[in-house]
Every structure is written in structure tokens, then in C-alpha cells.
Design an enzyme around this catalytic site. Structure first.
Site, PDB file in Angstrom:
ATOM      1  N   ARG A  49       0.839  -1.198   0.000  1.00 37.02           N
ATOM      2  CA  ARG A  49       0.000   0.000   0.000  1.00 37.02           C
ATOM      3  C   ARG A  49       0.880   1.257   0.000  1.00 37.02           C
ATOM      4  O   ARG A  49       0.620   2.224  -0.715  1.00 37.02           O
ATOM      5  CB  ARG A  49      -0.937   0.001   1.207  1.00 37.02           C
ATOM      6  CG  ARG A  49      -2.171   0.887   1.045  1.00 37.02           C
ATOM      7  CD  ARG A  49      -3.024   0.852   2.302  1.00 37.02           C
ATOM      8  NE  ARG A  49      -2.193   1.053   3.490  1.00 37.02           N
ATOM      9  CZ  ARG A  49      -1.872   2.227   3.971  1.00 37.02           C
ATOM     10  NH1 ARG A  49      -2.344   3.311   3.404  1.00 37.02           N
ATOM     11  NH2 ARG A  49      -1.074   2.339   5.015  1.00 37.02           N
ATOM     12  N   GLU A 129       3.743  20.624  15.577  1.00 35.09           N
ATOM     13  CA  GLU A 129       2.588  21.474  15.278  1.00 35.09           C
ATOM     14  C   GLU A 129       1.314  20.643  15.071  1.00 35.09           C
ATOM     15  O   GLU A 129       0.210  21.041  15.480  1.00 35.09           O
ATOM     16  CB  GLU A 129       2.881  22.312  14.023  1.00 35.09           C
ATOM     17  CG  GLU A 129       1.808  23.311  13.657  1.00 35.09           C
ATOM     18  CD  GLU A 129       1.568  24.354  14.730  1.00 35.09           C
ATOM     19  OE1 GLU A 129       2.433  25.214  14.931  1.00 35.09           O
ATOM     20  OE2 GLU A 129       0.502  24.314  15.383  1.00 35.09           O
ATOM     21  N   VAL A 132      -1.498  19.289  18.052  1.00 33.54           N
ATOM     22  CA  VAL A 132      -2.593  20.023  18.697  1.00 33.54           C
ATOM     23  C   VAL A 132      -3.420  20.742  17.634  1.00 33.54           C
ATOM     24  O   VAL A 132      -2.894  21.571  16.879  1.00 33.54           O
ATOM     25  CB  VAL A 132      -2.058  21.052  19.722  1.00 33.54           C
ATOM     26  CG1 VAL A 132      -3.216  21.775  20.400  1.00 33.54           C
ATOM     27  CG2 VAL A 132      -1.175  20.378  20.759  1.00 33.54           C
ATOM     28  N   GLY A 187     -17.517   7.744   9.706  1.00 30.40           N
ATOM     29  CA  GLY A 187     -16.052   7.797   9.761  1.00 30.40           C
ATOM     30  C   GLY A 187     -15.522   8.973  10.568  1.00 30.40           C
ATOM     31  O   GLY A 187     -14.322   9.221  10.592  1.00 30.40           O
ATOM     32  N   GLU A 190     -13.631   6.928  15.594  1.00 31.74           N
ATOM     33  CA  GLU A 190     -12.899   5.671  15.412  1.00 31.74           C
ATOM     34  C   GLU A 190     -13.770   4.497  15.865  1.00 31.74           C
ATOM     35  O   GLU A 190     -14.701   4.682  16.652  1.00 31.74           O
ATOM     36  CB  GLU A 190     -11.657   5.674  16.325  1.00 31.74           C
ATOM     37  CG  GLU A 190     -10.826   6.909  16.247  1.00 31.74           C
ATOM     38  CD  GLU A 190      -9.682   6.785  15.254  1.00 31.74           C
ATOM     39  OE1 GLU A 190      -9.396   5.660  14.835  1.00 31.74           O
ATOM     40  OE2 GLU A 190      -9.115   7.819  14.904  1.00 31.74           O
ATOM     41  N   ASP A 201      -7.973  12.487  24.552  1.00 34.62           N
ATOM     42  CA  ASP A 201      -7.286  13.143  23.428  1.00 34.62           C
ATOM     43  C   ASP A 201      -7.227  14.659  23.661  1.00 34.62           C
ATOM     44  O   ASP A 201      -6.180  15.286  23.484  1.00 34.62           O
ATOM     45  CB  ASP A 201      -8.032  12.805  22.122  1.00 34.62           C
ATOM     46  CG  ASP A 201      -7.469  13.549  20.920  1.00 34.62           C
ATOM     47  OD1 ASP A 201      -6.377  13.174  20.457  1.00 34.62           O
ATOM     48  OD2 ASP A 201      -8.114  14.509  20.464  1.00 34.62           O
ATOM     49  N   LYS A 205      -3.850  17.281  24.374  1.00 35.23           N
ATOM     50  CA  LYS A 205      -3.582  18.541  23.668  1.00 35.23           C
ATOM     51  C   LYS A 205      -3.558  19.716  24.654  1.00 35.23           C
ATOM     52  O   LYS A 205      -2.707  20.618  24.547  1.00 35.23           O
ATOM     53  CB  LYS A 205      -4.631  18.757  22.583  1.00 35.23           C
ATOM     54  CG  LYS A 205      -4.582  17.680  21.494  1.00 35.23           C
ATOM     55  CD  LYS A 205      -5.844  17.698  20.625  1.00 35.23           C
ATOM     56  CE  LYS A 205      -5.831  16.585  19.590  1.00 35.23           C
ATOM     57  NZ  LYS A 205      -7.126  16.401  18.927  1.00 35.23           N
ATOM     58  N   GLY A 302      -7.724  15.174   9.796  1.00 35.79           N
ATOM     59  CA  GLY A 302      -7.862  14.954   8.353  1.00 35.79           C
ATOM     60  C   GLY A 302      -6.508  14.932   7.676  1.00 35.79           C
ATOM     61  O   GLY A 302      -5.509  15.444   8.203  1.00 35.79           O
TER      62      GLY A 302
HETATM   63  N1  HSE Z   1      -9.337  12.179  17.071  1.00 41.93           N
HETATM   64  C1  HSE Z   1      -9.050  13.587  17.041  1.00 41.93           C
HETATM   65  C2  HSE Z   1     -10.335  14.372  16.893  1.00 41.93           C
HETATM   66  C3  HSE Z   1      -8.137  14.006  15.931  1.00 41.93           C
HETATM   67  O1  HSE Z   1     -11.421  13.814  16.827  1.00 41.93           O
HETATM   68  O2  HSE Z   1     -10.245  15.586  16.867  1.00 41.93           O
HETATM   69  C4  HSE Z   1      -6.727  13.651  16.193  1.00 41.93           C
HETATM   70  O3  HSE Z   1      -6.290  14.177  17.396  1.00 41.93           O
END
Ligand code: HSE
Length: 444
Positions: A49, A129, A132, A187, A190, A201, A205, A302
């Protein structure tokens, strides 16, 4: 000058974005950086891939250590994620004298001190960079653009998954579980959304931003973390009736005795710009003493938005790597030898010491004297009420209902004081269900 040689560890969504944007904009990037930037080697477990993405001109291997061992590679981009193998590889790349670019917030929030000190000792850069708020250049803004300021607070919508879920819950009146399934189908979330929906998460940050804003080491273990799994559509509706929206905010704030570092759902006045950030978008508000309030808005995830941040780091390194390491922009904005000293003056405060205002929802028996008892407890604790909303019993429980919802907004108080008041209210026989508490941030 010869193009700077880059090795990529992991070519998934973000890695392929980096490769494509570098290809597409290579001439402009070369003019900006002063030299070319070339992905010379890619390591990925799925070699076929990876090969289909990068074509024949790039060496593809399935062993990340082969990239680190290659003496021609100047910069290693780590896009594997997590604390495990990624940590070992980043430390090995540093030991091999490579500069590192990473999007790995979890790794830096938890092991940043070790990684930055290894990089300083070796005289290499670790740039992050993309860790966050994805494509928003918030690290650059905090570390360089706002460097004149004493930062007072930062509040951000820094997780797109949860912001998408909250936006859908509000606009469609749906419950959390229903929207989560929809987000997974589309999508946005996750298959295992735990880190997103539990606030982890966002806390990674917020931890990184807190360190840069206040000149303290990263201290994820001291962050207060609360996600959105317990939020009901009803609270979102009541908040709206009172002029607020509920957002999952990552907050770090300079307080009298230290630094607040917390992630939790928050009521935000609907008129604030950040309250109107919808869907998977991110936004960060920074309050500095000189500049006042600034707002940064954009895509927090993204392929190409995140690639935009990764490539900005590559350009920074291409421009700066020949500079004396002592005079480069420090990893966390402040000179590393000042970080631990600052911890004494600016400890991360326990949640009980945080001062904020509250939304409370109490399911109560619809009887005389209930409101008086509840407000009496708040008054006894020295907590001042800002607004009260009581729903008609039949609106809450249907015809002939003997229960109702009492919604109270308070002024600022200490979290520890509120804990005590909630325990007393919960013990009243007329309070019929666990009390809902959501913190409220005026952000003014
Ligand atoms: N999973 C994170 C979000 C993106 O939903 O913003 C990557 O940190």
C-alpha cells in the site's frame, strides 16, 4: 543546496497527505524553505500500500529502524501514534542525531519531558505542530506569535469527534449513543472512540498547550479529564433555553495558586464565537495580557489539514537546523532549564481548587419547600445563584407527574465547595436522581 532528506514512519491518512502536499506544492515550499524537502524513505508494515502511494522513486521498507539507521536521512516524521513503539523510535531517531517531526499528542503529553531533554542534549529539534488542533497553527501562535504575552487562559474545542457528536445531539435532539453510532458510520469517530469521547485526546492537547503557555513541564497525570459520555440531550436543551451551548473544552488557566488544567463539558454563552463552532471543526481561544483575546479556528484532523502542520514543521527545520541549538525556539517556548523551577510557583492545581461556575440539574419531587431547601444549602455554602429554571412537572414526566427538573446556574465558586453542597443536596429525600453538574465558562 541539496534537498533535505526525510524519512516517514507510517504512511496512513496523514502520511499520504504529507506526501501528496509536498509533491503538489514542492516548488512553493522550496522557495519558502530555501531548499527542497524530499521524502526519501518510507517505513510501513503494509509495504504494497505504501508503494502504491509513493510510487517507484522512494525507498519503501517495513522496518522503521532501517529509516533511522540511514545516514542520509536528516528528519524523521513519526506518524505511528501511541506511547509504545513510537516512543522507542522517536528516542532512537534522536539518539541517531535526526530531527523529529511528530503528530503524536499522547506521546508528548505523557513523555514530553524525556523526549525534549534527549533532543536538547543531542542538539536536534522535535517539532509537533500537528499534535494540537491539526491544521491550526496554534503551537506556532503560542510559542512564537504570542511570546510577548503573559498568557492568562486558553480554552479550546480540540477534539473534532466530540464536537461533531455534541453538534448533532443539539441540532437533532438525539442522545449520545445514537449519535456516536452515526459518527462511527460516517467515519468521524474511530471504531474504538474511547480516547475521544472520554476526553483523553483533548487532555493530551490541553497538557501540551498548558506547558507552552505557562512555561511548565508537560504534566498529563495532573489533568482533570471528563468526557461527554454522561451528557443527556435534555441538558443540552435546558442549556440552550438559558442561552448556552455545551462544548467539550480543554481549559488551562493561570490562577492565584497555580495552573488549572482540565477537560470537561462546559456551558458556553451562545453568543461567544467559540460556542458556534460546529461539527468536526476545532477552535482555540487564547487570552494574553497584551494582545487580549485571540481566536484560532480550522480543521483539527484529516489528511491534508494535518499534513499542512507537519510540512510547516519540516520547513522550520529546513530553515533552522543549521542554527546554534541554544538559540532555536525552545520546544516548550521557555528555556528548558526554567521549566521545573516554574513548577513550584505554578503547580497544576487539584480539581477541588478550581474556581468556576456551574449548571446543576436536580430531578426533584414537585412539592412545597423543595426549592427552598436546595437554595438554602447553596446559600449555606456561600454559593451565589445566577439563574433558576423550573420545568412544569407534566413537561418532564408526562401528565400527572409528581417530579420535575430544577435547573440552577451559579456564580463562581470553588469546586471543593460545590462538591460539599452537591453531597448535601443529594442526601435530601426529595432529590430523586443523581444530580447533574456541568461547569460553565463565560470566557469573557
Ligand atoms: N481524534 C481527534 C479528533 C483528531 O477527533 O479531533 C486527532 O487528534
Amino acid at each position: 543546496m541539496k534537498p533535505i532528506q526525510v524519512g516517514l514512519l507510517g504512511i496512513g491518512t496523514v502520511g499520504s497527505g504529507v506526501f501528496n502536499v509536498l509533491q503538489r506544492n514542492q516548488e512553493e515550499i522550496r522557495r519558502r524553505a530555501g531548499r527542497g524537502i524530499e521524502i526519501a524513505m518510507v517505513a510501513d508494515l503494509d509495504v504494497e500500500r505504501a508503494r502504491s502511494i509513493v510510487g517507484e522513486g522512494v525507498q519503501v521498507v517495513n522496518d522503521a529502524r532501517a529509516v533511522i539507521a540511514n545516514p542520509d536521512i536528516d528528519i524523521v516524521i513519526e506518524l505511528i501514534g501511541g506511547y509504545g513503539i513510537a516512543k522507542a523510535l522517536v528516542l532512537e531517531a534522536i539518539a541517531a542525531g535526526k530531527h523529529v517531526v511528530t503528530a503524536n499528542k499522547a506521546l508528548l503529553a505523557v513523555h514530553g519531558t524525556e523526549i525534549f531533554s534527549a533532543a536538547s542534549a543531542k542538539g536536534v529539534m522535535v517539532a509537533f505542530e500537528a499534535a494540537v488542533a491539526g491544521g491550526i497553527p496554534i503551537i506556532k501562535a503560542l510559542r512564537e506569535g504570542l511570546t510577548a504575552n503573559r498568557i492568562q487562559w486558553i480554552a479550546g474545542i480540540i477534539n473534532g469527534t466530540t464536537n461533531f457528536i455534541l453538534s448533532e445531539m443539539r441540532s437533532k435532539g438525539l442522545d449520545f449513543d445514537v449519535v456516536l453510532k452515526e459518527a462511527q458510520r460516517l467515519g468521524y469517530a474511530e471504531a474504538d472512540p474511547t480516547f475521544d469521547i472520554e476526553g483523553v485526546d483533548a487532555a493530551h492537547k490541553a497538557t501540551i498547550m498548558s506547558a507552552i503557555a505557562f512555561g511548565i513541564p508537560v504534566q498529563f497525570d495532573k489533568a482533570y479529564v471528563e468526557g461527554i459520555t454522561q451528557l443527556s440531550a435534555q441538558d443540552i436543551k435546558y442549556a440552550e433555553q438559558l442561552g448556552y451551548r455545551i462544548k467539550l473544552l480543554g481549559i488551562t488557566k493561570r490562577a492565584d495558586k497555580g495552573v488549572e488544567l482540565r477537560v470537561h463539558p462546559s456551558l458556553v454563552p451562545s453568543k461567544r464565537l467559540i460556542a458556534n463552532v460546529e461539527g468536526a471543526m476545532n477552535a482555540v481561544v487564547v487570552q494574553g495580557d497584551a494582545v487580549g483575546t485571540t481566536l484560532y479556528y480550522g480543521k483539527g484532523a484529516g489528511s491534508e489539514p494535518t499534513a499542512s502542520a507537519v510540512i510547516a514543521d519540516l520547513v522550520d527545520i529546513a530553515r533552522l537546523h543549521t542554527a546554534d541549538p541554544e538559540h532555536r525556539v525552545p520546544h516548550l517556548a521557555f528555556q528548558p532549564n526554567t521549566l521545573t523551577d516554574a513548577m513550584d510557583a505554578l503547580p497544576v492545581l487539584p480539581m477541588s481548587e478550581v474556581v468556576t461556575s456551574y449548571y446543576l440539574r436536580l430531578r426533584v419531587a414537585d412539592q412545597a419547600g423543595v426549592l427552598a431547601k436546595v437554595t438554602g444549602i447553596l446559600a449555606g455554602a456561600g454559593i451565589s445563584i445566577d439563574a433558576v429554571l423550573q420545568r412544569e412537572a407534566d413537561e418532564v414526566g408526562g401528565e400527572d407527574s409528581t417530579q420535575t427538573d430544577l435547573i440552577i446556574l451559579t456564580h463562581d465558586t470553588r469546586e471543593g465547595t460545590m462538591d460539599g453542597a452537591i453531597a448535601q443536596m443529594q442526601a435530601l429525600p426529595t432529590v430523586l436522581a443523581p444530580i447533574t453538574r456541568i461547569r460553565k465558562e463565560e470566557l469573557n
